[in-house]
Design an enzyme around this catalytic site. Structure first.
Site, mmCIF file in Angstrom:
data_model
loop_
_atom_site.group_PDB
_atom_site.id
_atom_site.type_symbol
_atom_site.label_atom_id
_atom_site.label_comp_id
_atom_site.label_asym_id
_atom_site.label_seq_id
_atom_site.Cartn_x
_atom_site.Cartn_y
_atom_site.Cartn_z
ATOM 1 N N LYS A 79 47.894 41.585 43.777
ATOM 2 C CA LYS A 79 46.691 42.159 43.163
ATOM 3 C C LYS A 79 45.637 41.086 43.066
ATOM 4 C CE LYS A 79 44.572 45.498 41.010
ATOM 5 N NZ LYS A 79 43.392 45.221 41.871
ATOM 6 N N LYS A 115 44.026 37.275 46.740
ATOM 7 C CA LYS A 115 42.560 37.167 46.688
ATOM 8 C C LYS A 115 42.080 37.290 48.113
ATOM 9 C CE LYS A 115 39.686 36.011 43.287
ATOM 10 N NZ LYS A 115 39.972 36.440 41.924
ATOM 11 N N THR A 199 36.850 42.985 31.406
ATOM 12 C CA THR A 199 37.064 41.530 31.377
ATOM 13 C C THR A 199 36.453 40.972 30.088
ATOM 14 O OG1 THR A 199 36.891 41.530 33.779
ATOM 15 C CG2 THR A 199 36.720 39.392 32.686
ATOM 16 N N ASN A 230 27.983 40.663 35.409
ATOM 17 C CA ASN A 230 28.707 41.738 34.738
ATOM 18 C C ASN A 230 29.482 41.219 33.527
ATOM 19 O OD1 ASN A 230 29.953 44.319 34.332
ATOM 20 N ND2 ASN A 230 31.768 43.499 35.328
HETATM 21 N N1 GLU Z 1 38.555 39.653 40.188
HETATM 22 C C1 GLU Z 1 39.153 39.852 38.902
HETATM 23 C C2 GLU Z 1 39.972 38.626 38.498
HETATM 24 O O1 GLU Z 1 39.775 37.540 39.010
HETATM 25 C C3 GLU Z 1 39.933 41.154 38.813
HETATM 26 C C4 GLU Z 1 41.052 41.297 39.781
HETATM 27 C C5 GLU Z 1 41.683 42.668 39.785
HETATM 28 O O2 GLU Z 1 41.312 43.507 38.985
HETATM 29 O O3 GLU Z 1 42.558 42.860 40.623
HETATM 30 O O4 GLU Z 1 40.787 38.675 37.611
#
Ligand code: GLU
Length: 424
Positions: A79, A115, A199, A230
Protein backbone atom coordinates in the site's frame (compact mmCIF):
# COMPACT_ATOMS: atom_id res chain seq x y z
CA UNK A 1 20.94 1.97 -3.69
CA UNK A 2 23.03 1.90 -0.55
CA UNK A 3 22.51 -1.06 1.74
CA UNK A 4 20.29 -0.45 4.75
CA UNK A 5 22.61 -2.53 6.90
CA UNK A 6 25.10 0.29 6.97
CA UNK A 7 24.91 3.94 7.59
CA UNK A 8 23.22 5.21 4.49
CA UNK A 9 24.38 8.49 3.15
CA UNK A 10 23.41 8.83 -0.45
CA UNK A 11 25.37 11.08 -2.72
CA UNK A 12 22.91 11.67 -5.49
CA UNK A 13 19.66 11.48 -3.61
CA UNK A 14 19.55 14.53 -1.41
CA UNK A 15 15.96 14.05 -0.45
CA UNK A 16 15.51 11.16 1.90
CA UNK A 17 18.22 8.53 2.16
CA UNK A 18 20.36 10.43 4.60
CA UNK A 19 17.35 11.35 6.65
CA UNK A 20 14.95 9.37 8.71
CA UNK A 21 15.97 5.91 7.54
CA UNK A 22 19.65 6.43 8.26
CA UNK A 23 19.28 5.12 11.77
CA UNK A 24 17.83 1.80 10.72
CA UNK A 25 21.29 0.22 10.95
CA UNK A 26 21.49 1.07 14.66
CA UNK A 27 17.92 -0.06 15.25
CA UNK A 28 18.70 -3.39 13.63
CA UNK A 29 21.69 -3.86 15.90
CA UNK A 30 19.68 -2.82 18.98
CA UNK A 31 17.18 -5.51 18.04
CA UNK A 32 20.01 -8.00 17.47
CA UNK A 33 18.74 -9.02 14.04
CA UNK A 34 20.26 -12.08 12.38
CA UNK A 35 21.86 -11.84 8.96
CA UNK A 36 18.83 -13.63 7.47
CA UNK A 37 16.53 -11.00 8.92
CA UNK A 38 18.77 -8.21 7.70
CA UNK A 39 18.88 -9.66 4.19
CA UNK A 40 15.13 -9.96 4.13
CA UNK A 41 14.59 -6.33 5.12
CA UNK A 42 17.39 -5.00 2.98
CA UNK A 43 15.77 -5.49 -0.40
CA UNK A 44 12.40 -4.60 -1.86
CA UNK A 45 10.39 -7.55 -3.10
CA UNK A 46 9.63 -5.85 -6.39
CA UNK A 47 11.05 -2.66 -7.77
CA UNK A 48 10.63 -1.55 -11.34
CA UNK A 49 10.83 1.31 -13.78
CA UNK A 50 8.59 1.76 -16.79
CA UNK A 51 8.88 4.00 -19.82
CA UNK A 52 5.68 4.96 -21.59
CA UNK A 53 4.66 7.25 -24.44
CA UNK A 54 2.23 10.14 -24.07
CA UNK A 55 0.83 12.25 -26.89
CA UNK A 56 1.28 15.84 -25.75
CA UNK A 57 -1.14 18.63 -26.67
CA UNK A 58 1.31 19.70 -29.39
CA UNK A 59 0.74 16.36 -31.14
CA UNK A 60 4.26 15.19 -30.34
CA UNK A 61 4.97 11.96 -28.49
CA UNK A 62 6.98 12.24 -25.29
CA UNK A 63 8.40 9.32 -23.32
CA UNK A 64 7.88 9.39 -19.53
CA UNK A 65 9.58 7.45 -16.75
CA UNK A 66 7.61 5.88 -13.91
CA UNK A 67 8.69 3.84 -10.90
CA UNK A 68 6.93 1.53 -8.48
CA UNK A 69 8.45 -0.24 -5.51
CA UNK A 70 6.55 -2.90 -3.57
CA UNK A 71 8.89 -3.16 -0.65
CA UNK A 72 7.33 -5.79 1.55
CA UNK A 73 3.97 -7.53 1.62
CA UNK A 74 4.35 -9.97 4.52
CA UNK A 75 1.53 -8.29 6.49
CA UNK A 76 -0.84 -7.75 3.55
CA UNK A 77 -1.04 -6.24 0.05
CA UNK A 78 1.44 -3.45 -0.61
CA UNK A 79 0.00 0.00 0.00
CA UNK A 80 1.38 3.37 -0.88
CA UNK A 81 0.95 6.60 -2.70
CA UNK A 82 1.84 7.76 -6.14
CA UNK A 83 3.79 10.99 -6.48
CA UNK A 84 4.49 13.15 -9.49
CA UNK A 85 7.78 14.91 -9.04
CA UNK A 86 10.48 16.04 -11.50
CA UNK A 87 13.33 14.85 -9.25
CA UNK A 88 11.93 11.46 -8.35
CA UNK A 89 14.50 8.64 -8.36
CA UNK A 90 14.00 4.92 -7.91
CA UNK A 91 16.12 5.04 -4.73
CA UNK A 92 13.93 7.74 -3.29
CA UNK A 93 10.86 5.67 -4.12
CA UNK A 94 12.46 2.65 -2.43
CA UNK A 95 12.99 4.60 0.77
CA UNK A 96 9.48 5.99 0.70
CA UNK A 97 8.13 2.49 0.09
CA UNK A 98 10.05 1.19 3.08
CA UNK A 99 8.65 4.05 5.15
CA UNK A 100 5.16 2.87 4.13
CA UNK A 101 5.97 -0.68 5.29
CA UNK A 102 6.99 0.74 8.66
CA UNK A 103 3.98 3.07 8.83
CA UNK A 104 1.41 0.35 8.12
CA UNK A 105 3.07 -1.91 10.68
CA UNK A 106 3.21 0.79 13.39
CA UNK A 107 -0.51 1.51 13.11
CA UNK A 108 -1.12 -2.21 12.77
CA UNK A 109 -3.21 -2.27 9.59
CA UNK A 110 -3.01 -5.33 7.33
CA UNK A 111 -0.87 -3.87 4.58
CA UNK A 112 2.69 -4.02 3.41
CA UNK A 113 4.23 -0.94 1.86
CA UNK A 114 4.90 0.48 -1.57
CA UNK A 115 5.37 3.80 -3.33
CA UNK A 116 5.41 4.90 -6.91
CA UNK A 117 5.65 7.89 -9.06
CA UNK A 118 6.26 9.52 -12.37
CA UNK A 119 9.23 11.75 -13.09
CA UNK A 120 7.32 14.84 -14.13
CA UNK A 121 6.52 18.35 -13.02
CA UNK A 122 2.71 18.31 -13.08
CA UNK A 123 2.65 22.12 -13.07
CA UNK A 124 4.11 22.03 -16.59
CA UNK A 125 1.33 19.79 -17.96
CA UNK A 126 -2.14 20.67 -19.21
CA UNK A 127 -5.06 18.84 -17.60
CA UNK A 128 -5.28 16.57 -20.65
CA UNK A 129 -1.55 15.79 -20.54
CA UNK A 130 -1.78 15.03 -16.82
CA UNK A 131 -4.60 12.60 -17.53
CA UNK A 132 -2.68 10.92 -20.34
CA UNK A 133 0.44 10.60 -18.16
CA UNK A 134 -1.61 9.00 -15.38
CA UNK A 135 -3.36 6.61 -17.76
CA UNK A 136 -0.10 5.74 -19.54
CA UNK A 137 1.58 4.93 -16.22
CA UNK A 138 -1.34 2.73 -15.13
CA UNK A 139 -1.35 0.85 -18.45
CA UNK A 140 2.35 0.18 -17.90
CA UNK A 141 1.94 -1.18 -14.35
CA UNK A 142 -1.60 -2.63 -14.47
CA UNK A 143 -0.47 -6.23 -14.18
CA UNK A 144 1.40 -5.50 -10.98
CA UNK A 145 -1.28 -3.66 -9.01
CA UNK A 146 -4.71 -4.74 -7.76
CA UNK A 147 -6.77 -4.92 -4.56
CA UNK A 148 -4.83 -7.93 -3.30
CA UNK A 149 -1.44 -6.97 -4.75
CA UNK A 150 -0.67 -3.28 -4.48
CA UNK A 151 -3.02 -0.35 -3.98
CA UNK A 152 -1.97 3.19 -4.98
CA UNK A 153 -3.23 6.38 -3.30
CA UNK A 154 -2.56 10.12 -3.42
CA UNK A 155 0.83 11.52 -2.44
CA UNK A 156 2.85 14.62 -3.34
CA UNK A 157 1.20 16.40 -6.34
CA UNK A 158 -1.44 13.73 -6.92
CA UNK A 159 -5.08 14.12 -5.90
CA UNK A 160 -8.62 12.75 -6.16
CA UNK A 161 -9.00 13.42 -9.87
CA UNK A 162 -5.80 11.48 -10.58
CA UNK A 163 -7.16 8.60 -8.46
CA UNK A 164 -10.27 8.61 -10.67
CA UNK A 165 -8.15 8.29 -13.84
CA UNK A 166 -6.26 5.42 -12.19
CA UNK A 167 -9.54 3.70 -11.33
CA UNK A 168 -11.03 4.23 -14.76
CA UNK A 169 -7.96 3.09 -16.69
CA UNK A 170 -7.54 -0.02 -14.53
CA UNK A 171 -11.23 -0.93 -14.86
CA UNK A 172 -11.07 -0.48 -18.66
CA UNK A 173 -8.11 -2.85 -18.82
CA UNK A 174 -9.74 -5.45 -16.56
CA UNK A 175 -13.20 -5.04 -18.09
CA UNK A 176 -14.95 -4.87 -14.73
CA UNK A 177 -15.40 -2.68 -11.67
CA UNK A 178 -12.52 -2.90 -9.21
CA UNK A 179 -12.95 0.02 -6.79
CA UNK A 180 -10.50 -1.38 -4.23
CA UNK A 181 -7.60 -1.02 -6.67
CA UNK A 182 -6.97 2.56 -5.55
CA UNK A 183 -7.83 4.70 -2.51
CA UNK A 184 -8.31 8.42 -2.08
CA UNK A 185 -11.20 8.37 -4.56
CA UNK A 186 -14.03 10.91 -4.44
CA UNK A 187 -17.15 9.86 -2.54
CA UNK A 188 -19.18 9.55 -5.77
CA UNK A 189 -16.76 6.87 -6.96
CA UNK A 190 -16.61 4.80 -3.81
CA UNK A 191 -14.21 6.90 -1.82
CA UNK A 192 -14.47 7.04 1.95
CA UNK A 193 -15.89 9.77 4.08
CA UNK A 194 -13.14 11.70 5.90
CA UNK A 195 -10.34 10.43 3.59
CA UNK A 196 -9.61 13.91 2.24
CA UNK A 197 -8.69 15.28 5.68
CA UNK A 198 -7.75 12.02 7.41
CA UNK A 199 -3.98 12.62 7.54
CA UNK A 200 -4.52 15.91 9.35
CA UNK A 201 -7.24 14.64 11.67
CA UNK A 202 -5.25 11.52 12.55
CA UNK A 203 -2.30 13.77 13.37
CA UNK A 204 -4.43 15.88 15.67
CA UNK A 205 -5.63 12.81 17.60
CA UNK A 206 -2.00 11.90 18.11
CA UNK A 207 -1.19 15.47 19.12
CA UNK A 208 -3.88 15.38 21.79
CA UNK A 209 -2.25 12.31 23.31
CA UNK A 210 1.16 13.97 23.12
CA UNK A 211 -0.15 17.07 24.90
CA UNK A 212 -1.17 14.92 27.87
CA UNK A 213 2.37 13.56 28.13
CA UNK A 214 4.03 16.97 28.15
CA UNK A 215 1.34 18.44 30.38
CA UNK A 216 0.30 21.15 28.00
CA UNK A 217 -3.28 22.32 27.73
CA UNK A 218 -4.55 22.98 24.22
CA UNK A 219 -6.14 26.22 25.46
CA UNK A 220 -2.66 27.56 26.21
CA UNK A 221 -0.89 26.03 23.22
CA UNK A 222 0.21 28.02 20.19
CA UNK A 223 0.80 26.22 16.89
CA UNK A 224 2.84 26.89 13.76
CA UNK A 225 2.08 24.88 10.62
CA UNK A 226 4.58 24.75 7.77
CA UNK A 227 2.88 23.95 4.46
CA UNK A 228 -0.62 24.78 3.23
CA UNK A 229 -1.27 21.89 0.84
CA UNK A 230 -4.02 19.39 1.60
CA UNK A 231 -2.42 18.19 4.85
CA UNK A 232 -1.18 21.54 6.21
CA UNK A 233 -4.34 23.45 5.38
CA UNK A 234 -6.64 20.83 6.86
CA UNK A 235 -4.47 20.59 9.97
CA UNK A 236 -4.54 24.37 10.47
CA UNK A 237 -8.30 24.44 9.85
CA UNK A 238 -9.12 21.59 12.25
CA UNK A 239 -6.84 23.02 14.94
CA UNK A 240 -8.46 26.44 14.56
CA UNK A 241 -11.95 24.94 14.69
CA UNK A 242 -10.96 23.10 17.86
CA UNK A 243 -9.82 26.19 19.72
CA UNK A 244 -6.06 26.01 19.22
CA UNK A 245 -4.23 29.29 18.66
CA UNK A 246 -2.61 28.88 15.24
CA UNK A 247 -0.04 31.66 15.17
CA UNK A 248 1.81 30.93 11.93
CA UNK A 249 1.22 29.18 8.60
CA UNK A 250 3.14 29.09 5.33
CA UNK A 251 3.15 27.85 1.77
CA UNK A 252 5.88 27.68 -0.86
CA UNK A 253 5.39 31.38 -1.65
CA UNK A 254 5.08 32.96 1.77
CA UNK A 255 4.62 32.69 5.53
CA UNK A 256 2.60 34.71 8.04
CA UNK A 257 2.61 35.14 11.80
CA UNK A 258 0.22 36.67 14.31
CA UNK A 259 0.94 36.20 18.02
CA UNK A 260 -2.73 36.55 18.90
CA UNK A 261 -3.71 33.80 16.45
CA UNK A 262 -4.82 33.65 12.82
CA UNK A 263 -8.41 33.23 11.68
CA UNK A 264 -7.70 30.20 9.51
CA UNK A 265 -11.01 30.31 7.63
CA UNK A 266 -10.09 33.85 6.55
CA UNK A 267 -6.55 32.71 5.65
CA UNK A 268 -8.03 29.96 3.44
CA UNK A 269 -10.21 32.53 1.66
CA UNK A 270 -7.21 34.83 1.27
CA UNK A 271 -5.17 32.00 -0.27
CA UNK A 272 -8.00 31.16 -2.68
CA UNK A 273 -8.04 34.76 -3.87
CA UNK A 274 -4.29 35.43 -3.95
CA UNK A 275 -2.65 32.05 -4.49
CA UNK A 276 -0.60 32.36 -1.29
CA UNK A 277 -1.09 32.90 2.43
CA UNK A 278 1.46 35.74 2.21
CA UNK A 279 0.14 39.29 2.59
CA UNK A 280 -2.73 38.28 4.88
CA UNK A 281 -4.09 41.41 6.56
CA UNK A 282 -3.23 41.86 10.23
CA UNK A 283 -0.40 39.32 10.15
CA UNK A 284 3.34 39.82 9.84
CA UNK A 285 4.99 38.40 6.73
CA UNK A 286 7.85 36.12 7.73
CA UNK A 287 9.96 33.47 5.98
CA UNK A 288 9.45 29.72 6.12
CA UNK A 289 12.70 29.50 8.07
CA UNK A 290 11.42 32.02 10.66
CA UNK A 291 8.22 30.01 11.04
CA UNK A 292 10.19 26.90 12.03
CA UNK A 293 11.96 28.74 14.86
CA UNK A 294 8.98 30.88 15.88
CA UNK A 295 7.79 31.10 19.47
CA UNK A 296 5.23 28.30 19.29
CA UNK A 297 4.48 25.35 21.57
CA UNK A 298 3.61 22.97 18.75
CA UNK A 299 5.44 22.89 15.44
CA UNK A 300 3.86 20.99 12.55
CA UNK A 301 6.05 20.49 9.49
CA UNK A 302 3.54 19.56 6.78
CA UNK A 303 5.52 20.39 3.66
CA UNK A 304 8.68 18.75 2.38
CA UNK A 305 11.51 16.55 3.66
CA UNK A 306 14.61 17.82 5.43
CA UNK A 307 13.11 21.05 6.79
CA UNK A 308 14.33 20.58 10.35
CA UNK A 309 18.04 19.90 10.26
CA UNK A 310 21.35 20.50 12.02
CA UNK A 311 21.27 24.17 10.94
CA UNK A 312 18.03 25.16 12.62
CA UNK A 313 17.13 22.46 15.17
CA UNK A 314 18.85 24.22 18.08
CA UNK A 315 16.71 27.31 17.50
CA UNK A 316 13.40 25.44 17.54
CA UNK A 317 11.35 26.59 20.53
CA UNK A 318 8.40 24.21 20.30
CA UNK A 319 7.73 21.59 22.98
CA UNK A 320 6.20 19.17 20.47
CA UNK A 321 7.12 18.60 16.82
CA UNK A 322 4.40 16.71 14.95
CA UNK A 323 5.66 15.39 11.61
CA UNK A 324 2.75 15.56 9.19
CA UNK A 325 5.09 15.60 6.17
CA UNK A 326 7.10 12.51 5.29
CA UNK A 327 10.66 12.81 6.65
CA UNK A 328 10.73 16.54 7.51
CA UNK A 329 13.38 16.04 10.24
CA UNK A 330 16.94 14.81 9.76
CA UNK A 331 18.48 12.37 12.21
CA UNK A 332 20.78 15.13 13.50
CA UNK A 333 17.80 17.36 14.24
CA UNK A 334 15.97 14.44 15.86
CA UNK A 335 18.95 13.98 18.22
CA UNK A 336 19.11 17.69 19.01
CA UNK A 337 15.39 17.72 19.84
CA UNK A 338 15.90 14.81 22.16
CA UNK A 339 18.74 16.66 23.98
CA UNK A 340 16.52 19.73 24.28
CA UNK A 341 13.63 17.68 25.66
CA UNK A 342 11.41 18.41 22.64
CA UNK A 343 8.98 15.59 21.93
CA UNK A 344 9.14 14.60 18.28
CA UNK A 345 6.18 12.55 17.07
CA UNK A 346 7.55 10.81 13.96
CA UNK A 347 5.85 10.70 10.58
CA UNK A 348 5.19 6.97 10.69
CA UNK A 349 2.81 7.65 13.57
CA UNK A 350 1.80 11.30 13.10
CA UNK A 351 0.78 11.20 9.44
CA UNK A 352 -0.51 7.63 9.30
CA UNK A 353 -4.16 8.80 9.39
CA UNK A 354 -4.17 8.95 5.58
CA UNK A 355 -3.26 5.34 5.05
CA UNK A 356 -5.50 4.26 7.93
CA UNK A 357 -8.56 5.75 6.22
CA UNK A 358 -7.26 4.30 2.94
CA UNK A 359 -7.51 0.93 4.67
CA UNK A 360 -11.10 1.75 5.67
CA UNK A 361 -11.85 2.79 2.08
CA UNK A 362 -10.39 -0.46 0.69
CA UNK A 363 -12.31 -2.46 3.24
CA UNK A 364 -15.60 -0.64 2.44
CA UNK A 365 -15.02 -1.25 -1.29
CA UNK A 366 -14.38 -4.96 -0.80
CA UNK A 367 -17.55 -5.30 1.26
CA UNK A 368 -19.67 -2.93 -0.87
CA UNK A 369 -20.29 -0.75 2.17
CA UNK A 370 -20.50 2.95 2.86
CA UNK A 371 -19.62 3.93 6.40
CA UNK A 372 -20.99 7.04 8.06
CA UNK A 373 -18.44 9.77 8.69
CA UNK A 374 -18.86 9.25 12.42
CA UNK A 375 -17.81 5.58 12.10
CA UNK A 376 -14.74 6.40 10.02
CA UNK A 377 -13.65 9.08 12.48
CA UNK A 378 -14.27 6.93 15.55
CA UNK A 379 -12.22 4.09 14.11
CA UNK A 380 -9.46 6.42 12.96
CA UNK A 381 -9.22 7.92 16.43
CA UNK A 382 -8.99 4.50 17.98
CA UNK A 383 -6.19 3.33 15.67
CA UNK A 384 -4.18 6.54 16.07
CA UNK A 385 -4.41 6.65 19.86
CA UNK A 386 -3.46 2.99 20.15
CA UNK A 387 -0.46 3.46 17.84
CA UNK A 388 0.73 6.53 19.71
CA UNK A 389 0.49 4.81 23.07
CA UNK A 390 2.15 1.60 21.81
CA UNK A 391 5.08 3.67 20.60
CA UNK A 392 5.17 5.97 23.61
CA UNK A 393 5.25 3.04 26.03
CA UNK A 394 8.20 1.48 24.16
CA UNK A 395 9.91 4.84 24.10
CA UNK A 396 9.68 5.21 27.89
CA UNK A 397 10.62 1.57 28.56
CA UNK A 398 13.56 1.64 26.17
CA UNK A 399 14.54 5.25 27.03
CA UNK A 400 14.77 6.00 23.33
CA UNK A 401 13.41 8.57 20.92
CA UNK A 402 9.93 8.01 19.53
CA UNK A 403 11.15 7.38 16.00
CA UNK A 404 13.38 4.58 17.22
CA UNK A 405 10.60 3.07 19.27
CA UNK A 406 8.23 3.24 16.29
CA UNK A 407 10.74 1.62 13.93
CA UNK A 408 11.51 -1.11 16.46
CA UNK A 409 7.84 -1.90 16.89
CA UNK A 410 7.30 -1.99 13.13
CA UNK A 411 10.36 -4.12 12.37
CA UNK A 412 9.33 -6.65 15.01
CA UNK A 413 5.82 -6.89 13.56
CA UNK A 414 7.11 -7.32 10.00
CA UNK A 415 9.57 -10.01 11.01
CA UNK A 416 6.90 -11.82 13.00
CA UNK A 417 4.76 -11.99 9.85
CA UNK A 418 7.73 -13.20 7.80
CA UNK A 419 8.44 -15.88 10.40
CA UNK A 420 4.84 -17.05 10.46
CA UNK A 421 4.93 -17.33 6.66
CA UNK A 422 8.02 -19.48 6.90
CA UNK A 423 10.25 -16.93 5.21
CA UNK A 424 12.59 -16.91 8.21
N1 GLU B 1 0.63 8.98 0.55
C1 GLU B 1 0.11 8.76 1.87
C2 GLU B 1 1.23 8.36 2.83
O1 GLU B 1 2.40 8.60 2.57
C3 GLU B 1 -1.07 7.80 1.89
C4 GLU B 1 -0.79 6.44 1.36
C5 GLU B 1 -2.03 5.58 1.22
O2 GLU B 1 -3.10 6.00 1.61
O3 GLU B 1 -1.86 4.48 0.71
O4 GLU B 1 1.00 7.85 3.90
Amino acid sequence: MVSRKHDRIHVDDTILCKLCLSELGEIYSDLGLTSDELDLLDMPRRSFTVHFPVRMDSGKIKMFVGHRVQYNDARGPSKGGLRFHPELTIDHVKDLAFLMVLKCAVVNIPFGGSKGGVVVNPKELSRNELEQVTRGYIRAIADYIGPFKDIPAPDVYTDEKIMVWILDEYERIKGMHVPAVVTGKPLELQGSRARSYSTSLGGIYVLEEALKKVDLDKKDASVAVQGFGNVGENAARILFENGYRVIAVSDSRGAILSESGLDISEVIRHKERNGTVGGFGGAENITNEELLVSNCDILIPAALSDQLNANNARDVKAKIVLELANAPTTTEADEIFSEKGIMLVPDVVANAGGVVVSYFEWSQNLNSEYWEEEKVIRRLKNVMITAFNDVYTLCIEGKCRMRRAAYQLAVKRILRAERLRGNL
